[in-house]
Motif scaffolding. Structure first.
Motif, mmCIF file in Angstrom:
data_model
loop_
_atom_site.group_PDB
_atom_site.id
_atom_site.type_symbol
_atom_site.label_atom_id
_atom_site.label_comp_id
_atom_site.label_asym_id
_atom_site.label_seq_id
_atom_site.Cartn_x
_atom_site.Cartn_y
_atom_site.Cartn_z
ATOM 1 N N SER A 33 -48.796 -25.102 -15.045
ATOM 2 C CA SER A 33 -49.169 -23.692 -15.172
ATOM 3 C C SER A 33 -48.808 -22.910 -13.922
ATOM 4 O O SER A 33 -48.330 -21.767 -14.004
ATOM 5 N N LEU A 34 -49.035 -23.495 -12.758
ATOM 6 C CA LEU A 34 -48.668 -22.823 -11.510
ATOM 7 C C LEU A 34 -47.163 -22.563 -11.460
ATOM 8 O O LEU A 34 -46.719 -21.500 -11.014
ATOM 9 N N ALA A 35 -46.379 -23.524 -11.938
ATOM 10 C CA ALA A 35 -44.922 -23.379 -11.915
ATOM 11 C C ALA A 35 -44.423 -22.440 -13.011
ATOM 12 O O ALA A 35 -43.623 -21.532 -12.743
ATOM 13 N N ASN A 36 -44.903 -22.650 -14.229
ATOM 14 C CA ASN A 36 -44.342 -21.929 -15.374
ATOM 15 C C ASN A 36 -44.994 -20.577 -15.634
ATOM 16 O O ASN A 36 -44.326 -19.640 -16.079
ATOM 17 N N GLN A 37 -46.289 -20.468 -15.369
ATOM 18 C CA GLN A 37 -46.992 -19.217 -15.666
ATOM 19 C C GLN A 37 -47.144 -18.317 -14.446
ATOM 20 O O GLN A 37 -47.096 -17.098 -14.582
ATOM 21 N N ALA A 38 -47.346 -18.909 -13.277
ATOM 22 C CA ALA A 38 -47.488 -18.114 -12.060
ATOM 23 C C ALA A 38 -46.191 -18.000 -11.281
ATOM 24 O O ALA A 38 -46.115 -17.270 -10.302
ATOM 25 N N GLY A 39 -45.163 -18.730 -11.705
ATOM 26 C CA GLY A 39 -43.861 -18.625 -11.060
ATOM 27 C C GLY A 39 -43.830 -19.132 -9.637
ATOM 28 O O GLY A 39 -43.061 -18.638 -8.814
ATOM 29 N N MET A 40 -44.641 -20.139 -9.325
ATOM 30 C CA MET A 40 -44.733 -20.647 -7.962
ATOM 31 C C MET A 40 -43.960 -21.950 -7.795
ATOM 32 O O MET A 40 -43.720 -22.670 -8.761
#
Length: 414
Positions: A33-40
């Motif tokens: 989620s951090l990678a895919n949804q928050a773009g981190m």
């Protein structure tokens, strides 16, 4: 997808697990989620062991940093307390090395608890040194797990409790897994946590008929459960029921309840049919002890994504967390018989998506009821399956994570 940027730099999160990341699905879902949804950009700092999900390993924004597990078997023979102290000290040093020097500076640390010692102190120090936020994801209480082996009154457990509470209160934000845990953290620990229920991710779903056939097939034309006829797959009318369960072999998950219930079920079905029961109980327990796979004559217990019923034996050391395996079962549309404890009703709704039991005899009774007339005339099982499908499809992890992350200060604004 919102991309988190700061002065031209893509923001970073560090996900910390002092354990096997492959056996920490919730922290894997956080990372996705951090990678895919928050773009981190995401750095996972964890022990090695089993492989994490393929989606993590193939995601270019997720970077896994494996720490070596600390083993002090020689010292254990001298003093158990000394072993615990030395192990914690070594783990603390390793964590600081990775969190402060091995990974790029993150904007936020998200750490799994438990274990609490030395993880919370190490992440708090690293967050202070690197100017990052410190978020704790409370899965359970570490001191209650330690209390299973030492007793709640043991001095080591009391020290662990103080450590967990002291450093847990230093966090900038917190997630937890149940409303009961949120209340406990708020009233007795002074921690305001956001409830983020475990939800199955999108890759958990009911198996198709083709998937069921292909998973079990030895002969292309037939399995125990399916047949291939003229290019089409059919479920066999005389197929056995499939029951799926899992266990970590810990004191708060008594797998013998399921085995005893299966024996009782076999005897009761045999009595109903006027047959001799077919189980050699002595041989069965020897086979289990030796790690041998086993098949019951009327109930087939295997790990599969295409089962008819799930069984959860988790009772929780604190009474405040929920079994994630049940969430995954609901994601696959699988009704569940779950061991009863204080907050299980936040997840399992009796006569809607599952049933509760306290003893092996009660579980055997439920198996008798649910599999009566199986596979076509088992109305009780079919009704629970509808409820499980509704539960599993009502919300997914990505939706819940997006809805609750802002409450937990993961806003990525410094």
């Amino acid at each position: 997808m919102a991309v988190a940027l700061e002065a031209g730099r893509r923001k970073r999160a560090a996900v910390v697990v002092l354990g096997d990341i492959g056996r920490s699905p919730r922290m894997q879902y956080h990372s996705l989620s951090l990678a895919n949804q928050a773009g981190m950009e995401v750095d996972i700092v964890a022990n090695g062991g089993s492989d994490p999900h393929l989606l993590l390993r193939e995601n270019p924004s997720i970077h896994i940093h494996e720490m070596k597990s600390v083993q002090l078997t020689g010292i254990l023979k001298i003093s158990g307390a000394l072993t615990l102290l030395l192990k914690a000290a070594i783990q603390f040093i390793i964590l600081i090395w990775y969190l402060c020097f091995k990974i790029p500076r993150p904007d936020v640390f998200i750490v799994q608890n438990p274990p609490s010692v030395p993880t919370l102190a190490a992440v708090k120090l690293a967050s202070w040194l690197r100017g990052a936020k410190f978020i704790v994801d409370w899965h359970n209480f570490g001191y209650t797990l330690l209390g299973l082996s030492h007793g709640r009154s043991h001095i080591i457990v009391k020290i662990y409790f103080w450590f967990e509470k002291h450093f847990g209160r230093m966090a900038d934000g917190a997630f937890c897994v149940t409303k009961a845990m949120k209340h406990e953290l708020d009233q007795k620990w002074g921690i305001n946590a956001t409830v983020l229920y475990d939800q199955s991710p999108e890759f958990f779903h009911p198996a198709s008929l083709t998937e069921k056939h292909e998973k079990e097939v030895e002969d292309r034309n037939t399995t125990v459960f399916t047949s291939w006829v003229d290019g089409e797959i059919f479920l066999k009318p005389n197929r056995p029921a499939l029951v799926v369960s899992s266990t970590s072999w810990t004191p708060d998950e008594d797998f013998s309840i399921l085995l005893e219930a299966a024996l009782m079920y076999d005897r009761r079905v045999a009595a109903t049919l006027g047959e001799d029961d077919s189980m050699d109980e002595g041989k069965l327990w020897i086979d289990i002890k030796n790690g041998k796979q086993f098949v019951y004559p009327r109930l087939l217990f295997i790990i599969t994504g295409s089962a008819d019923l799930g069984v959860s034996l988790h009772t929780s050391s604190s009474g405040l967390d929920l079994p994630m395996k049940v969430v995954d079962m609901f994601g696959c549309g699988l009704p569940v018989c779950a061991a009863s404890f204080s907050c299980i009703d936040e997840l399992v709704k009796i006569n809607n998506n599952g049933l509760l039991f306290s003893t092996s005899s009660e579980l055997a009774d439920e198996l008798m009821m649910l599999f009566k007339g199986f596979p076509e005339e088992c109305d009780d099982l079919k009704s629970l399956k509808v409820g499980a499908l509704n539960t599993g499809s009502s919300s997914k992890w990505s939706t819940e994570w997006e809805r609750h992350r802002l409450k937990c200060m993961i806003t990525f604004d410094r």
